[in-house]
Write an enzyme that holds these catalytic residues in place. Sequence first.
Site, PDB file in Angstrom:
ATOM      1  N   SER A 216     -15.661 -18.085  22.530  1.00 27.22           N
ATOM      2  CA  SER A 216     -16.206 -17.472  22.696  1.00 27.22           C
ATOM      3  C   SER A 216     -15.475 -15.790  23.048  1.00 27.22           C
ATOM      4  O   SER A 216     -16.552 -14.740  22.560  1.00 27.22           O
ATOM      5  CB  SER A 216     -16.448 -17.136  24.689  1.00 27.22           C
TER       6      SER A 216
ATOM      7  N   ASN B  41     -20.637 -12.382  22.361  1.00 28.41           N
ATOM      8  CA  ASN B  41     -19.481 -12.218  23.984  1.00 28.41           C
ATOM      9  C   ASN B  41     -19.360 -10.497  24.099  1.00 28.41           C
ATOM     10  O   ASN B  41     -18.955 -10.144  25.107  1.00 28.41           O
ATOM     11  CB  ASN B  41     -18.830 -13.158  24.060  1.00 28.41           C
TER      12      ASN B  41
ATOM     13  N   HIS C 228     -19.385 -19.952  16.077  1.00 32.20           N
ATOM     14  CA  HIS C 228     -19.910 -19.603  18.080  1.00 32.20           C
ATOM     15  C   HIS C 228     -21.935 -20.145  17.988  1.00 32.20           C
ATOM     16  O   HIS C 228     -22.979 -19.322  17.384  1.00 32.20           O
ATOM     17  CB  HIS C 228     -20.462 -18.439  18.184  1.00 32.20           C
TER      18      HIS C 228
ATOM     19  N   GLU D 185     -23.633 -17.854  15.585  1.00 32.69           N
ATOM     20  CA  GLU D 185     -22.969 -16.700  14.963  1.00 32.69           C
ATOM     21  C   GLU D 185     -21.852 -17.532  13.900  1.00 32.69           C
ATOM     22  O   GLU D 185     -20.982 -18.143  15.076  1.00 32.69           O
ATOM     23  CB  GLU D 185     -22.680 -16.007  16.477  1.00 32.69           C
TER      24      GLU D 185
HETATM   25  N1  LIG Z   1     -20.122 -23.325  27.245  1.00 27.59           N
HETATM   26  C1  LIG Z   1     -21.076 -22.343  26.563  1.00 27.59           C
HETATM   27  O1  LIG Z   1     -22.144 -22.109  26.824  1.00 27.59           O
HETATM   28  C2  LIG Z   1     -19.871 -21.929  25.503  1.00 27.59           C
HETATM   29  C3  LIG Z   1     -20.395 -21.212  24.008  1.00 27.59           C
HETATM   30  C4  LIG Z   1     -20.694 -21.011  23.167  1.00 27.59           C
HETATM   31  C5  LIG Z   1     -18.466 -21.671  22.680  1.00 27.59           C
HETATM   32  N2  LIG Z   1     -18.208 -21.845  24.283  1.00 27.59           N
HETATM   33  C6  LIG Z   1     -16.233 -22.392  24.230  1.00 27.59           C
HETATM   34  O2  LIG Z   1     -17.051 -23.402  23.961  1.00 27.59           O
HETATM   35  C7  LIG Z   1     -15.345 -24.009  23.928  1.00 27.59           C
HETATM   36  C8  LIG Z   1     -15.638 -25.542  25.049  1.00 27.59           C
HETATM   37  O3  LIG Z   1     -16.335 -24.711  25.847  1.00 27.59           O
HETATM   38  P1  LIG Z   1     -17.168 -25.792  26.945  1.00 27.59           P
HETATM   39  O4  LIG Z   1     -18.417 -24.784  28.040  1.00 27.59           O
HETATM   40  O5  LIG Z   1     -17.394 -26.104  26.296  1.00 27.59           O
HETATM   41  O6  LIG Z   1     -15.859 -26.053  27.844  1.00 27.59           O
HETATM   42  P2  LIG Z   1     -15.780 -26.947  28.789  1.00 27.59           P
HETATM   43  O7  LIG Z   1     -14.887 -27.249  30.414  1.00 27.59           O
HETATM   44  O8  LIG Z   1     -17.193 -27.836  29.300  1.00 27.59           O
HETATM   45  O9  LIG Z   1     -14.878 -28.437  28.059  1.00 27.59           O
HETATM   46  C9  LIG Z   1     -13.962 -27.961  28.243  1.00 27.59           C
HETATM   47  C10 LIG Z   1     -13.224 -30.072  27.214  1.00 27.59           C
HETATM   48  O10 LIG Z   1     -11.510 -29.012  26.663  1.00 27.59           O
HETATM   49  C11 LIG Z   1     -11.644 -30.631  26.777  1.00 27.59           C
HETATM   50  N3  LIG Z   1      -9.899 -30.145  26.612  1.00 27.59           N
HETATM   51  C12 LIG Z   1      -8.975 -29.071  27.193  1.00 27.59           C
HETATM   52  N4  LIG Z   1      -7.903 -29.497  26.504  1.00 27.59           N
HETATM   53  C13 LIG Z   1      -7.742 -29.992  25.659  1.00 27.59           C
HETATM   54  C14 LIG Z   1      -7.105 -30.376  24.523  1.00 27.59           C
HETATM   55  N5  LIG Z   1      -5.549 -29.882  24.669  1.00 27.59           N
HETATM   56  N6  LIG Z   1      -7.441 -31.692  23.662  1.00 27.59           N
HETATM   57  C15 LIG Z   1      -8.391 -31.960  24.309  1.00 27.59           C
HETATM   58  N7  LIG Z   1      -9.474 -31.940  24.917  1.00 27.59           N
HETATM   59  C16 LIG Z   1      -9.026 -30.571  25.941  1.00 27.59           C
HETATM   60  C17 LIG Z   1     -11.502 -30.295  28.547  1.00 27.59           C
HETATM   61  O11 LIG Z   1     -10.769 -31.465  28.960  1.00 27.59           O
HETATM   62  C18 LIG Z   1     -12.343 -30.154  28.329  1.00 27.59           C
HETATM   63  O12 LIG Z   1     -14.190 -31.736  28.045  1.00 27.59           O
HETATM   64  C19 LIG Z   1     -14.766 -22.851  24.583  1.00 27.59           C
HETATM   65  O13 LIG Z   1     -14.239 -22.322  23.837  1.00 27.59           O
HETATM   66  C20 LIG Z   1     -16.209 -21.941  24.948  1.00 27.59           C
HETATM   67  O14 LIG Z   1     -15.279 -20.467  25.513  1.00 27.59           O
HETATM   68  C21 LIG Z   1     -18.465 -21.893  25.290  1.00 27.59           C
END
Ligand SMILES: NC(=O)c1ccc[n+]([C@@H]2O[C@H](COP(=O)([O-])OP(=O)(O)OC[C@H]3O[C@@H](n4cnc5c(N)ncnc54)[C@H](O)[C@@H]3O)[C@@H](O)[C@H]2O)c1
Length: 289
Positions: free
Chosen positions: A121, A192, A142, A154
């Site tokens: 993000s 973001n 992104h 993005e």
């Molecule tokens: N939620 C959104 O709308 C969104 C949109 C774009 C980008 N993002 C980005 O995407 C990424 C993930 O976000 P999310 O919303 O899916 O988060 P989330 O909390 O739903 O999922 C994160 C996952 O990563 C796993 N994880 C953590 N450490 C790990 C490791 N060392 N090895 C393997 N897996 C691991 C966790 O167990 C979890 O299942 C973040 O960087 C976030 O900023 C999120």
Amino acid sequence: MSDIHTVGVVGAGVMGTGLAQALAQTGHRVLLVDRTKEILAAAERTIAQGLRFGRVLGAKGPKEDRRTVLGRIGLTTDYEGFDQADFVIENITEDWGLKKGVYERLDAVCPERTVFAANTSVIPITRIGAATSRPDRVLGMHFMNPVPLKPTVEMIRGHHTSAATVDTARTLLSQLGKEGILVEDSPGFVTNRVLMLTVNEAVYLVHEGVAGAEEVDRIFKTCFGHTMGPLETADLIGLDTILQSVEGLYTAFSDSKYRPCPLLVRMVDAGLLGRKSGQGFYNYATTLA
Ligand SMILES: NC(=O)c1ccc[n+]([C@@H]2O[C@H](COP(=O)([O-])OP(=O)(O)OC[C@H]3O[C@@H](n4cnc5c(N)ncnc54)[C@H](O)[C@@H]3O)[C@@H](O)[C@H]2O)c1
């Protein structure tokens, strides 16, 4: 660049499950990795549910039996099969310490040719590239949530990202039926830097009692024609991810305008993370099943 067949997806949370679904629906072999088998089993259930509803809502890809699509997704806790990955998209928790460890591992297990895309993000892509031996083959992608339904991504060019890497990423996006908009590297990129500030300020309005969550969201929807208000968006993204992103911007810019709202901090401490926990600014208890 020839077609991309095998794609590693790291992190099976909100974004990783959406990506795995979108990739499998468009014929890719997916290797989905997370920390535990339980998380992966929950992810598989989410994807199966997404496949049930996604087609109705307009997800890309040919009409296929659900089992055929699910059969393209391999689940692993130890990066099994990543030595075959053409492309990897990383979607783990928005925490630089954790992400750094993952990139070091990916660098060791993937072939030299593999491109790494960070679905972060706010973390600068140049910093991520520097944690690998292949900064020219690292870029930001992104994706928007929910991934199977959002047509635009993005794309972020890090300091060392090569033109060939950007082309490869565009090839994958066209295979997914999506389009990319390329921007240069900066914390939070375009999306973001604006969105997180807006969401955080919207939380302040609720914190200060200026308006309730519904009033804030209704104003954005009815006055500006937005499909969702900032607090509904926060619930969809996940309040933990919002807080990590706002904190990341605060640190990156050393600018107090990104100071996280105390109400956001308290809600995350209380486990009120939005849709994924069943409660955030709104209640989703009946939609979680
Ligand atoms: N939620 C959104 O709308 C969104 C949109 C774009 C980008 N993002 C980005 O995407 C990424 C993930 O976000 P999310 O919303 O899916 O988060 P989330 O909390 O739903 O999922 C994160 C996952 O990563 C796993 N994880 C953590 N450490 C790990 C490791 N060392 N090895 C393997 N897996 C691991 C966790 O167990 C979890 O299942 C973040 O960087 C976030 O900023 C999120």
